[in-house]
Design an enzyme around this catalytic site. Structure first.
Site, PDB file in Angstrom:
ATOM      1  N   ASP A  78       0.816  -1.215   0.000  1.00  0.00           N
ATOM      2  CA  ASP A  78       0.000   0.000   0.000  1.00  0.00           C
ATOM      3  C   ASP A  78       0.851   1.267   0.000  1.00  0.00           C
ATOM      4  O   ASP A  78       0.439   2.295  -0.529  1.00  0.00           O
ATOM      5  CB  ASP A  78      -0.911   0.023   1.233  1.00  0.00           C
ATOM      6  CG  ASP A  78      -2.133  -0.859   1.049  1.00  0.00           C
ATOM      7  OD1 ASP A  78      -2.129  -1.679   0.118  1.00  0.00           O
ATOM      8  OD2 ASP A  78      -3.088  -0.715   1.836  1.00  0.00           O
ATOM      9  N   CYS A 119       1.731  -8.177   4.506  1.00  0.00           N
ATOM     10  CA  CYS A 119       1.199  -6.814   4.422  1.00  0.00           C
ATOM     11  C   CYS A 119      -0.323  -6.794   4.324  1.00  0.00           C
ATOM     12  O   CYS A 119      -0.959  -7.833   4.238  1.00  0.00           O
ATOM     13  CB  CYS A 119       1.895  -6.060   3.301  1.00  0.00           C
ATOM     14  SG  CYS A 119       3.612  -5.735   3.796  1.00  0.00           S
ATOM     15  N   ASP A 120      -0.845  -5.563   4.333  1.00  0.00           N
ATOM     16  CA  ASP A 120      -2.249  -5.273   4.623  1.00  0.00           C
ATOM     17  C   ASP A 120      -3.282  -6.289   4.121  1.00  0.00           C
ATOM     18  O   ASP A 120      -3.960  -6.934   4.899  1.00  0.00           O
ATOM     19  CB  ASP A 120      -2.629  -3.906   4.043  1.00  0.00           C
ATOM     20  CG  ASP A 120      -1.783  -2.771   4.604  1.00  0.00           C
ATOM     21  OD1 ASP A 120      -0.708  -3.047   5.157  1.00  0.00           O
ATOM     22  OD2 ASP A 120      -2.197  -1.611   4.495  1.00  0.00           O
ATOM     23  N   LYS A 121      -3.484  -6.377   2.817  1.00  0.00           N
ATOM     24  CA  LYS A 121      -4.623  -7.147   2.287  1.00  0.00           C
ATOM     25  C   LYS A 121      -4.326  -8.634   2.173  1.00  0.00           C
ATOM     26  O   LYS A 121      -5.227  -9.436   1.992  1.00  0.00           O
ATOM     27  CB  LYS A 121      -5.000  -6.625   0.891  1.00  0.00           C
ATOM     28  CG  LYS A 121      -6.247  -5.817   0.869  1.00  0.00           C
ATOM     29  CD  LYS A 121      -6.196  -4.622   1.770  1.00  0.00           C
ATOM     30  CE  LYS A 121      -5.124  -3.672   1.340  1.00  0.00           C
ATOM     31  NZ  LYS A 121      -4.968  -2.544   2.273  1.00  0.00           N
ATOM     32  N   CYS A 191       5.741  -2.433   7.749  1.00  0.00           N
ATOM     33  CA  CYS A 191       6.139  -1.137   8.314  1.00  0.00           C
ATOM     34  C   CYS A 191       5.956  -1.123   9.842  1.00  0.00           C
ATOM     35  O   CYS A 191       5.021  -1.719  10.371  1.00  0.00           O
ATOM     36  CB  CYS A 191       5.380  -0.012   7.634  1.00  0.00           C
ATOM     37  SG  CYS A 191       5.908   0.168   5.925  1.00  0.00           S
ATOM     38  N   GLU A 441      -6.889   4.544   0.316  1.00  0.00           N
ATOM     39  CA  GLU A 441      -6.455   5.064   1.613  1.00  0.00           C
ATOM     40  C   GLU A 441      -6.014   6.516   1.444  1.00  0.00           C
ATOM     41  O   GLU A 441      -5.215   6.823   0.570  1.00  0.00           O
ATOM     42  CB  GLU A 441      -5.261   4.258   2.135  1.00  0.00           C
ATOM     43  CG  GLU A 441      -5.649   2.885   2.614  1.00  0.00           C
ATOM     44  CD  GLU A 441      -4.465   2.083   3.155  1.00  0.00           C
ATOM     45  OE1 GLU A 441      -3.308   2.544   3.048  1.00  0.00           O
ATOM     46  OE2 GLU A 441      -4.711   0.989   3.691  1.00  0.00           O
ATOM     47  N   SER A 467      -5.004   4.674   5.869  1.00  0.00           N
ATOM     48  CA  SER A 467      -3.891   3.804   6.205  1.00  0.00           C
ATOM     49  C   SER A 467      -3.857   3.655   7.722  1.00  0.00           C
ATOM     50  O   SER A 467      -4.359   4.509   8.457  1.00  0.00           O
ATOM     51  CB  SER A 467      -2.612   4.483   5.732  1.00  0.00           C
ATOM     52  OG  SER A 467      -1.513   4.003   6.452  1.00  0.00           O
TER      53      SER A 467
END
Ligand SMILES: CC(C)(O)[C@@H](O)C(=O)O
Ligand SMILES: [Mg+2]
Length: 551
Positions: A78, A119-121, A191, A441, A467
């Site tokens: 992202d 990571c995110d998704k 991150c 985001e 985010s």
């Protein structure tokens, strides 16, 4: 064995010949076949090292008598997709990841699975797939990045985005911006703050699908490798004992995850993802349930972007087991829930006590309610989401004039050009799941506001999302979204808007007859769509349903 479908009997001779082409021996043919689903990618800092993790997982599977087979999924960083068209493809990658895993695990029948997201998704995409396939499964993520450091001060990607606004408003020089850029991301991994990736990896642990410390051991520590190997060994135990995701992911374990989400001050995206996973697992969790848990859960951790504490600090102070132990003292953790290794109660029995600084005690919490709040009101009858744990106290209640933008880019340009002033309520619409499409985001606009020093004076509301690195009075997921006829589409420049996070309301202060008149003359702006986004826009449901595709 499920894999016998391709391994056993004379009709499977061709299948076996193909397996033998990959080096599979007769003795291996008799063993369980275990999928290693990795999202390794050369183009995601959080996933760059996942081959190393996958190798440890495979070693663990072999140690315990299984035969590993790795395949990969896509993944979006992202951070790299941020603030351009790419971000429209981020949330919607979640459904592709889940569907592609269903395809692979069905076309190539395997007996058990180790999922390697980071990571995110990728995390919720894989959790959705785990629920759908319901094969014995363990999750081991890639682990978080170490924080950046410059002149003895630690910082993360959140500050890095804010330095752009600081540079635009003359608070730092371009040379300083470049120095920050060089030191921000010192290692591979997700991150370093409690952004979306780390939030989701911590919640995977809380819900019971990851081993203890899955959410917090840094990517570059040897402990992460050992965790991966243990995950490989453990999946064989789950297979032998027929323990499946749906034995672990229940209403009660969902309550544990939601309680941790609130106590940790997780990314607002976790609301979307937990709703989507619950929908897949047929567990009755909706926005109201989330709000109830928010109201009764004290926030006991405050990590970056809300402060200077990073995931690595949480790891040292006992990680998620210690957080759950502290919360259990208030009777708000279901200790009898099963996990991939023991019960939640077993984990708590071995956990550290809260240190009082990184993990506050429940008697002395950071706030009496949770880090995320659900707001309702005429602007959001179906709900909106705010990470209230990262809002300055002076912005908990704010009324100001609307500054209306029909896209993230328009808003960002105005903020960077100094056109947004103290008191304003920035409205960014047509950025919802359908309208964006893809629910981008808004990290660049929220960071530009914070970087310009306006985060204690300006609010931002949107039908898009944020985010995990966003802080400030940023209210997202407004439902219904503008493209679905939501009231946010009728807001005009200068209208008065009240954001009352304390009382959990979001109100457009315009008389009903005026709004009725506007509605009569309203014309939905048209967007030319193509490819996956066109299909996605037709199929996706609202953010208050998790932006899922209906089953
Ligand atoms: C780039 C980030 C920080 O990963 C963000 O996308 C998030 O959602 O936290
Ligand atoms: Mg994100």
């Amino acid at each position: 064995m499920r894999s016998d479908l391709i391994k056993k009997g004379p009709t499977r001779a061709p299948h076996r010949s193909l397996l033998k082409a990959m080096g599979i021996t007769e003795s291996e043919m008799k063993k369980p076949f275990v999928a290693v689903v990795s999202a390794k990618s050369d183009y995601i800092p959080g996933h760059k090292h996942l081959d190393d993790i996958a190798e440890e997982v495979k070693a663990g599977i072999r140690n315990a008598g299984g035969v590993p087979f790795e395949f990969n999924t896509i993944g979006v960083c992202d951070g790299i997709a941020m603030n351009h068209k790419g971000m429209k493809y981020s949330l919607c990658s979640r459904e592709i990841i889940a569907d592609s895993i269903e395809i692979m695990l069905t076309a190539h029948p395997l007996d058990a699975v180790v999922f390697i997201p980071n990571c995110d998704k990728i995390v919720p995409g894989m959790l959705i797939a785990a629920c759908r396939m319901n094969l014995p499964s363990v999750f081991v993520s890639g682990g978080p990045m170490l924080p950046g450091e410059k002149d003895g001060v630690r910082y993360g990607l959140s500050e890095m985005f804010e330095y752009v606004g600081a540079c635009a408003s003359g608070k730092i020089t371009e040379k300083e911006l470049a120095e920050y850029e060089d030191s921000c991301c010192p290692t591979c991994g997700s991150c370093s703050g409690m952004y979306t990736a780390n939030s989701m990896n911590c919640l995977t642990e809380a819900i019971g699908m990851g081993l203890p410390f899955n959410g917090t051991i840094p990517a570059v520590y040897a402990g992460r490798r050992r965790l991966a190997k243990t995950a490989g060994e453990r999946v064989m135990y789950l297979l032998e004992n027929d323990i499946r995701p749906k034995d672990i992911i229940t209403k009660k374990s969902f309550e544990n995850a939601l309680t941790c989400e609130m106590a940790l001050g997780c990314s607002s995206n976790t609301v979307l993802h937990l709703l989507a996973i619950a929908y897949e697992a047929d567990i009755p969790v909706n926005i109201e349930v989330i709000d109830e848990i928010s109201k009764k859960t004290p926030q006991i951790c405050k990590l970056n972007p809300a402060g200077k504490i990073f995931i690595t600090d949480l790891n040292e102070k006992g990680g998620i087991p210690a957080v759950m132990k502290e919360l259990s003292k208030k009777g708000i953790i279901n200790t009898d829930c099963l996990t991939v290794m023991g019960t939640v109660g077993d984990r708590i029995a071995n956990a550290k006590d809260a240190d009082g600084e990184i993990i506050h005690t429940v008697d002395n919490p950071l706030r009496q309610d949770g880090g995320i709040a659900i707001l309702k009101g005429n602007l959001a009858p179906e709900g909106a989401v705010v990470k209230q744990g990262a809002v300055a106290p002076e912005m908990m209640q704010h009324t100001g004039p609307a500054r209306v933008f029909n896209s993230e880019e328009e808003a960002n340009d105005a903020i960077l050009a100094g056109k947004i002033v103290a008191g304003d309520v920035v409205v960014i619409r047509y950025e919802g799941p359908k309208g964006g499409p893809g629910m981008r985001e808004m990290l660049s606009p929220t960071s530009a506001i914070a970087g310009a020093g306006l985060d204690k004076e300006v609010a931002l509301i949107t039908d898009g999302r944020f985010s995990g690195a966003t802080r400030g009075a940023s209210i997202g997921h407004i439902c219904p979204e503008a493209a679905a006829g939501g009231l946010i589409g009728l807001v005009e420049e200068g209208d008065s808007i009240t954001v009352d996070i304390t009382n959990r309301t979001l109100t457009l202060n315009v008389a009903d007859d005026v709004l009725a008149e506007r509605k009569k003359n309203f014309k939905m702006p048209e967007k030319e769509l193509s490819g996956y986004l066109k299909r996605y826009s037709k199929l996706v449901t609202s953010a208050s349903q998790g932006a899922v595709f209906e089953k």
